[in-house]
Design a protein around this motif. Structure first.
Motif, PDB file in Angstrom:
ATOM      1  N   ASP A 311       0.818  -1.205   0.000  1.00 52.52           N
ATOM      2  CA  ASP A 311       0.000   0.000   0.000  1.00 52.52           C
ATOM      3  C   ASP A 311       0.850   1.252   0.000  1.00 52.52           C
ATOM      4  OD1 ASP A 311      -2.298  -1.409  -0.072  1.00 52.52           O
ATOM      5  OD2 ASP A 311      -3.013  -0.852   1.923  1.00 52.52           O
ATOM      6  N   VAL A 312       1.918   1.251   0.794  1.00 53.30           N
ATOM      7  CA  VAL A 312       2.760   2.442   0.915  1.00 53.30           C
ATOM      8  C   VAL A 312       3.417   2.774  -0.422  1.00 53.30           C
ATOM      9  CG1 VAL A 312       4.860   3.349   1.969  1.00 53.30           C
ATOM     10  CG2 VAL A 312       3.146   2.222   3.384  1.00 53.30           C
ATOM     11  N   GLY A 313       3.877   1.757  -1.143  1.00 52.78           N
ATOM     12  CA  GLY A 313       4.486   2.009  -2.447  1.00 52.78           C
ATOM     13  C   GLY A 313       3.497   2.606  -3.426  1.00 52.78           C
ATOM     14  N   ILE A 314       2.266   2.118  -3.407  1.00 54.06           N
ATOM     15  CA  ILE A 314       1.218   2.642  -4.283  1.00 54.06           C
ATOM     16  C   ILE A 314       0.911   4.094  -3.929  1.00 54.06           C
ATOM     17  CG2 ILE A 314      -1.202   2.412  -4.957  1.00 54.06           C
ATOM     18  CD1 ILE A 314      -0.873  -0.621  -4.357  1.00 54.06           C
ATOM     19  N   ILE A 315       0.818   4.369  -2.630  1.00 51.72           N
ATOM     20  CA  ILE A 315       0.480   5.719  -2.169  1.00 51.72           C
ATOM     21  C   ILE A 315       1.534   6.726  -2.623  1.00 51.72           C
ATOM     22  CG2 ILE A 315       0.306   7.166  -0.099  1.00 51.72           C
ATOM     23  CD1 ILE A 315      -1.014   4.668   1.244  1.00 51.72           C
ATOM     24  N   ARG A 316       2.804   6.373  -2.460  1.00 49.57           N
ATOM     25  CA  ARG A 316       3.858   7.299  -2.893  1.00 49.57           C
ATOM     26  C   ARG A 316       3.785   7.510  -4.405  1.00 49.57           C
ATOM     27  NH1 ARG A 316       9.117   7.489  -4.770  1.00 49.57           N
ATOM     28  NH2 ARG A 316      10.261   9.335  -4.044  1.00 49.57           N
ATOM     29  N   GLY A 317       3.467   6.448  -5.134  1.00 56.62           N
ATOM     30  CA  GLY A 317       3.314   6.587  -6.578  1.00 56.62           C
ATOM     31  C   GLY A 317       2.205   7.548  -6.944  1.00 56.62           C
ATOM     32  N   HIS A 318       1.116   7.528  -6.177  1.00 56.71           N
ATOM     33  CA  HIS A 318       0.023   8.469  -6.416  1.00 56.71           C
ATOM     34  C   HIS A 318       0.478   9.907  -6.175  1.00 56.71           C
ATOM     35  CE1 HIS A 318      -3.076   5.695  -7.345  1.00 56.71           C
ATOM     36  NE2 HIS A 318      -3.229   5.182  -6.139  1.00 56.71           N
ATOM     37  N   LEU A 319       1.263  10.114  -5.124  1.00 53.56           N
ATOM     38  CA  LEU A 319       1.697  11.474  -4.791  1.00 53.56           C
ATOM     39  C   LEU A 319       2.582  12.070  -5.879  1.00 53.56           C
ATOM     40  CD1 LEU A 319       2.535  11.178  -0.973  1.00 53.56           C
ATOM     41  CD2 LEU A 319       0.647  12.444  -1.998  1.00 53.56           C
ATOM     42  N   VAL A 320       3.488  11.266  -6.408  1.00 55.80           N
ATOM     43  CA  VAL A 320       4.430  11.804  -7.405  1.00 55.80           C
ATOM     44  C   VAL A 320       3.875  11.725  -8.827  1.00 55.80           C
ATOM     45  CG1 VAL A 320       6.422  11.262  -5.975  1.00 55.80           C
ATOM     46  CG2 VAL A 320       5.639   9.583  -7.654  1.00 55.80           C
TER      47      VAL A 320
END
Length: 342
Positions: A311-320
């Protein structure tokens, strides 16, 4: 490690709030200076409103260039920690002595301490952002009050627009949160005109507060409807009180950003606190190792578990990887609907 799961949950909440702030910041950057009329009596208020807009835009640029980058880094911190923990588990499972195990756990604790400092910096920066926009909103509200004098319309318009702004903020959070952990979703940021207000012989476009963020399409449709509702309220109030409505709209847009920064700052503080708890937990493992209460072989079991890593990897991908569309020639609702139809 229960506290690591708490960090993951806090980073998710912080990321949602960061996207809400980003959408509001983008709308402030697009707000044009007001041109009320040629009437000389309105020029002092116009000057004060335009100064607040200009100051707000300077602060908004700082946020995009500095604060938002730091917020993205805090999302990266937990990904880095997961990687370091995975490496530590592999080392411990291969068999190691107590001194080597101590170095491994102390390294993780230092990493958690550093991540806590990063999150705390973001929380502090967001507090400054909030304080600045409270001041800018107050400056616009004061200038508008001078125009309204004893007119009771000011309080009524402020209350009316404030109510729908709060609902818009809640709807943006729902529209992002619903798809934040979805690998197929894309964060979209949209900025458009909230409404156009005619003051005298001049047209003024209200953009501050006209920023939106969404992933889930169904929630975005409802969000577009709320912006339509706000536009209708502004048109209704502007029929009899155009200048006051414009001033209230700008003050409200700046206040909405202040409110979003408050929520984001609280979320960042929660992340900092969760990192501190995790560092304390790791410190307890260090103490247990030194006292012989924990053996190295047991550490791999205590550190195991990757439930929140994906989940954390996906979330960071959304931010950038957020996709941004700015078109102040259309309303925010129309910008959202056009994106959904594309």
């Amino acid at each position: 490690m229960g506290n690591l799961e708490k960090v993951g949950a806090c980073v998710k909440g912080q990321s949602v709030q960061a996207l809400l702030v980003q959408s509001q910041v983008l709308s402030v950057l697009e707000q044009p200076a007001v041109d009320l009329t040629r009437a000389e009596k309105l020029l002092p208020a116009q000057e004060k409103i335009n100064k607040a807009i200009a100051d707000g835009q300077d602060t908004a640029r700082h946020h995009l260039h500095t604060v938002l980058r730091n917020a993205i880094d805090t999302a990266a911190d937990i990904g880095s920690f997961f990687a370091a923990r995975h490496a530590a588990v592999g080392l411990l499972e291969s068999g190691t002595d107590r001194l080597a195990a101590l170095r491994v756990i102390e390294g993780l604790r230092e990493q958690a301490d550093e991540s806590q400092r990063h999150a705390q910096l973001v929380a502090t920066d967001l507090q400054h952002l909030r304080d600045s926009f409270v001041r800018y909103s107050s400056d616009v509200a004061a200038a508008t009050t001078e125009l309204a004098q004893a007119d009771g319309a000011l309080a009524s318009i402020t209350r009316s627009l404030g109510g729908v702004d709060a609902r818009i903020g809640d709807a943006i959070i729902a529209a992002v949160l619903g798809g934040l952990a979805n690998t197929g979703g894309v964060v979209r940021l949209g900025v458009g005109a909230v409404a156009t207000v005619v003051t005298g012989d001049r047209k003024n476009t209200l953009v501050a507060g006209g920023g939106a963020a969404w992933i889930a399409d169904a929630a975005a449709t409802a969000l577009a409807g709320l912006f339509d509702e706000k536009a209708g309220l502004i048109r209704q109030h502007a029929e009899d009180h155009a200048v006051i409505t414009l001033g209230c709209g700008i003050a409200g847009g700046l206040a909405a950003l202040a409110a979003s920064a408050t929520g984001a700052g609280r979320a960042a503080q929660n992340t900092a606190d969760a990192w501190m708890l995790l560092a304390d937990e790791l410190g307890g493992l260090v103490t247990g190792l030194r006292k012989g209460q924990i053996v190295p072989d047991a550490l791999s079991r205590l550190l195991a578990g990757d439930a929140a890593n994906a989940d954390v990897g996906i979330i960071r991908g959304h931010l950038v990887g957020a996709v941004t569309e700015v078109d102040v020639t259309r309303t925010v609702g129309d910008v959202i609907r056009a994106s959904l139809a594309a």
